[in-house]
Design a protein around this motif. Structure first.
Motif, PDB file in Angstrom:
ATOM      1  N   LEU A  21      -0.003   1.326  -4.841  1.00 18.37           N
ATOM      2  CA  LEU A  21      -1.386   1.819  -4.740  1.00 18.37           C
ATOM      3  C   LEU A  21      -2.382   0.668  -4.927  1.00 18.37           C
ATOM      4  N   VAL A  22      -2.070  -0.201  -5.879  1.00 15.48           N
ATOM      5  CA  VAL A  22      -2.954  -1.356  -6.104  1.00 15.48           C
ATOM      6  C   VAL A  22      -3.002  -2.233  -4.847  1.00 15.48           C
ATOM      7  N   ILE A  23      -1.843  -2.441  -4.245  1.00 18.71           N
ATOM      8  CA  ILE A  23      -1.796  -3.281  -3.039  1.00 18.71           C
ATOM      9  C   ILE A  23      -2.609  -2.634  -1.915  1.00 18.71           C
ATOM     10  N   ILE A  24      -2.497  -1.301  -1.811  1.00 15.22           N
ATOM     11  CA  ILE A  24      -3.192  -0.600  -0.729  1.00 15.22           C
ATOM     12  C   ILE A  24      -4.703  -0.670  -0.931  1.00 15.22           C
ATOM     13  N   PHE A  25      -5.146  -0.477  -2.174  1.00 18.65           N
ATOM     14  CA  PHE A  25      -6.595  -0.390  -2.374  1.00 18.65           C
ATOM     15  C   PHE A  25      -7.236  -1.736  -2.719  1.00 18.65           C
ATOM     16  N   LYS A  34       0.280   6.055   5.088  1.00 16.57           N
ATOM     17  CA  LYS A  34       1.530   6.469   4.452  1.00 16.57           C
ATOM     18  C   LYS A  34       1.258   7.226   3.162  1.00 16.57           C
ATOM     19  N   ILE A  35       0.386   6.660   2.341  1.00 15.05           N
ATOM     20  CA  ILE A  35       0.151   7.301   1.042  1.00 15.05           C
ATOM     21  C   ILE A  35      -0.491   8.659   1.230  1.00 15.05           C
ATOM     22  N   THR A  36      -1.344   8.778   2.252  1.00 14.99           N
ATOM     23  CA  THR A  36      -1.978  10.071   2.530  1.00 14.99           C
ATOM     24  C   THR A  36      -0.919  11.105   2.914  1.00 14.99           C
ATOM     25  N   ILE A  37      -0.036  10.715   3.812  1.00 14.19           N
ATOM     26  CA  ILE A  37       1.000  11.654   4.271  1.00 14.19           C
ATOM     27  C   ILE A  37       1.937  12.027   3.114  1.00 14.19           C
ATOM     28  N   TYR A  38       2.330  11.020   2.331  1.00 16.54           N
ATOM     29  CA  TYR A  38       3.241  11.312   1.221  1.00 16.54           C
ATOM     30  C   TYR A  38       2.577  12.215   0.168  1.00 16.54           C
TER      31      TYR A  38
END
Lengths: 294, 339
Positions: free
Chosen positions: A114-118, A65-69
């Motif tokens: 972002l913190v949750i993702i990484f 998701k973050i990549t696409i956004y």
């Protein structure tokens, strides 16, 4: 001497904006939305077939998701302007100030996302407790995390809570999860027999998962008017948490009934809160007068 | 396993399990001379533990007492036989001593209590999945310091063993697949079921022929046995069943052999029943009812498992279909129903 960055905003290289630009942006947003939805759906379906690797597959969803956004944001900006480096720096400063004053909560949520993702304090598929809500994480978005509670309510939790509050993950990215099952028996009943029956009920359950590293434990605790027999055991798939507890409780009480083991007779001494609440209130390590374990 | 003469079973066992037989032989012959260690022979269903036991019986007819179990043990009648048995006791299918229910470990506990205080040498066979379960729950490996796991069979040994049942050139193997035989991969048609669709669709699927190198002609015979062994996952009994089932005497065609795809989607109750049947190898309906009823509707779930070609019934006993064994095992491992 201090060098000042001089930016002439009237010189911002804004592209010619026409109806085509608006259409391009609209298509871009729609395409990004569809891509996120479709890829998330496909990954969720794949994860359901991945067995014990289910949560590993779902880990990719927020990253995707973050990549696409990010790509979408880049294309969006470059569709409108072609900033120079100094303009970009100035814009970033202005943007930061705007966030600081008006959009700080949203910005904190995005950074939290972002913190949750990484850092992965929890992942999609985990069972977490956050802001007094317990449930399975079904989505981690840029701004919020959604969890499904045991009674099928969807709770949306802002991502910024990872900075200031504790989040309890019951399984930490694994599909197995420890379950605590408490049974309360009369003080006069045979406690050893009760422990053996609960042990058998636990280890013969279709939901149990027992290995050398994930052993089970049966504990006995003596209270003034009753005894508590507690099983701590891993369920093979965290989605069966409550079915597991229910099955073991039901089978144990059928066997208790046959063996003459009775529930506490004085209703008013029953603990107000049992099960999950006691797991987190520190009562776990109180004086155990006996235990059985694998 | 074949019901052939003992010499035949013995020669097969000697070919397949030479090292394992040597270990057991050494334990029997050194009994009384030094401290003995009880032996657990662990194997998947059909993998050949019966061949090992037959060979031990053939080699030491006067030294051992043979006490097999044929179904779930419900009484302690076997205990007196242990007292009167010879110094070396061979016990087959010991997984029948435990039943996965509350109070279902009484017989196993009796047996473990007995061997804890006995000076006799116990050679026991266990289903590998029951062993894993009982070891996790009861730590039974502490009672059997010598653990023997029967190895998987390789393609060439399988070929030799199966063809040894026939005369030279009696059987013709035909690799009648449509694809280029010696390419590194082949494209097959595969049926898949997409989410939310009821009917399966056929899609092209690439499979890689591991070991097939360019310019090297793989003999049809070798290709057939490689495919059979892949389907059987190195299990001799399963490979033998596949051979017997798909042989159109005197021809074995590659195209007759089933494809490898294994896509199961079962309910938790079906999975549990499948687990019980796999762990017990063969089990009667009454024992399934004893274990799982009333939590699980046995008749309905068994019916669905049979319809999916996973389970078969023979003389009142239910067991996993040998052809489905590999698929079932992988599925149950993936969902952690077997440990």
């Amino acid at each position: 001497m201090v060098n000042e960055i001089q930016v002439d905003w009237t010189d911002l290289p804004i592209k010619d904006i026409d109806i085509g630009t608006f259409l391009y942006i609209a298509y871009l947003l729609i395409a990004a939305y569809i891509a996120v939805r479709v890829l998330s759906w496909v990954l969720m379906k794949l994860s359901e077939r991945a067995g014990v690797y289910r949560i590993s597959v779902t880990m990719a969803i927020p990253l995707l998701k973050i990549t696409i956004y990010t790509i979408t944001l880049y294309l969006f900006v470059t569709a409108l302007i072609e900033p120079s480096l100094s303009q970009l720096v100035a814009f970033a400063g202005l943007f930061g100030a705007a966030l600081g004053f008006g959009l700080k909560d949203i910005f904190a949520d995005v950074i939290g996302g972002l913190v949750i993702i990484f850092e992965r304090p929890y992942q999609i598929g985990d069972k977490i407790t956050a802001q007094n809500h317990y449930g399975e994480v079904i989505d981690i978005g840029l701004r919020s995390t959604r969890i499904r509670t045991p009674d099928d309510s969807i709770v949306t939790i802002p991502n910024y809570i990872v900075f200031g509050e504790s989040v309890e993950s019951a399984n930490a990215g694994k599909t197995e999860m420890m379950v605590v099952i408490d049974l309360y028996i009369d003080s006069e009943s045979d406690a050893e027999l009760a422990m053996n029956i609960l042990k058998d009920a636990v280890v013969t359950s279709k939901f149990a998962y027992i290995t050398e590293k994930l052993p089970y434990t049966i504990l006995l605790d003596d209270f003034p008017f009753y005894k508590r027999v507690r099983a701590r055991v891993y369920v093979n798939e965290l989605r069966y948490e409550f079915e597991f507890m229910s099955e073991v409780t039901r089978r144990s009480w059928m066997a208790y009934s046959r063996a003459g083991i009775r529930p506490p007779q004085v209703q008013r001494v029953l603990p107000e809160k049992a099960g999950r609440d006691e797991r987190t209130d520190g009562s776990l390590n109180r004086s155990n007068s006996g235990n059985l374990s694998s | 396993m074949p019901d052939g003469p003992q010499e035949s079973a013995g020669s097969i066992a000697a070919s397949l399990f030479q090292n394992e037989l040597e270990t057991i032989t050494a334990a029997i012959e050194s009994y009384g001379k030094k401290t003995h260690e009880n032996i657990a022979i662990i194997a998947d269903p059909f993998a050949g533990q019966q061949l090992v036991i037959e060979e031990i019986k053939r080699r030491y007819p006067d030294t051992i007492s043979y006490l097999p179990f044929f179904s779930v043990v419900t009484g302690k009648d076997f205990i007196p036989n242990l007292y009167t048995a010879k110094d070396v006791v061979v016990m087959e299918r010991c997984h029948f001593l435990a039943l996965r229910k509350i109070g279902g470990f009484v017989m196993l506990d009796e047996f473990l209590d007995f061997i804890s205080s006995s000076e006799k040498l116990f050679i026991t066979t266990w289903n590998s999945y029951s062993w894993s379960y009982l070891n996790a729950v009861k730590r039974i490996e502490g009672f059997f310091p010598e653990i023997i796991r029967l190895p998987k069979i390789d393609d060439m040994t399988l070929k030799q063993l199966i063809l040894s049942r026939y005369e030279n050139n009696e059987i013709e193997c035909i690799d009648d697949r449509e694809v280029e035989k010696n390419s590194g991969f082949e494209v097959i048609k595969r049926q898949v079921t997409l989410p939310f669709t009821s009917a399966p669709i056929t899609i092209p699927w690439i499979t890689f022929n591991v070991g097939a190198t360019k310019g090297e002609e793989v003999k049809a015979e070798d290709a057939v046995f490689r495919r059979i062994n892949t389907l059987a996952d190195g299990n001799y009994g399963v490979a033998q069943r596949i051979w017997d089932r798909y042989l159109e005497y005197p021809t074995m065609k590659m195209s007759n052999l089933p494809d490898r795809p294994c896509a199961l989607d079962l309910s938790i109750n079906e999975e549990f029943l499948l687990n019980i049947i796999l762990s017990m190898e063969s089990i009667q309906l009454v024992d399934l009812v004893e274990i799982a009823s009333p939590e699980i509707n046995i008749d309905q779930n068994l019916h669905r498992l049979i319809k999916q070609d996973l389970v078969e019934e023979e003389k009142g006993y239910y067991r996993i279909k040998p052809e489905a064994l590999n698929c079932v095992c992988n599925y149950l491992k993936r969902i952690r129903m077997v440990w």
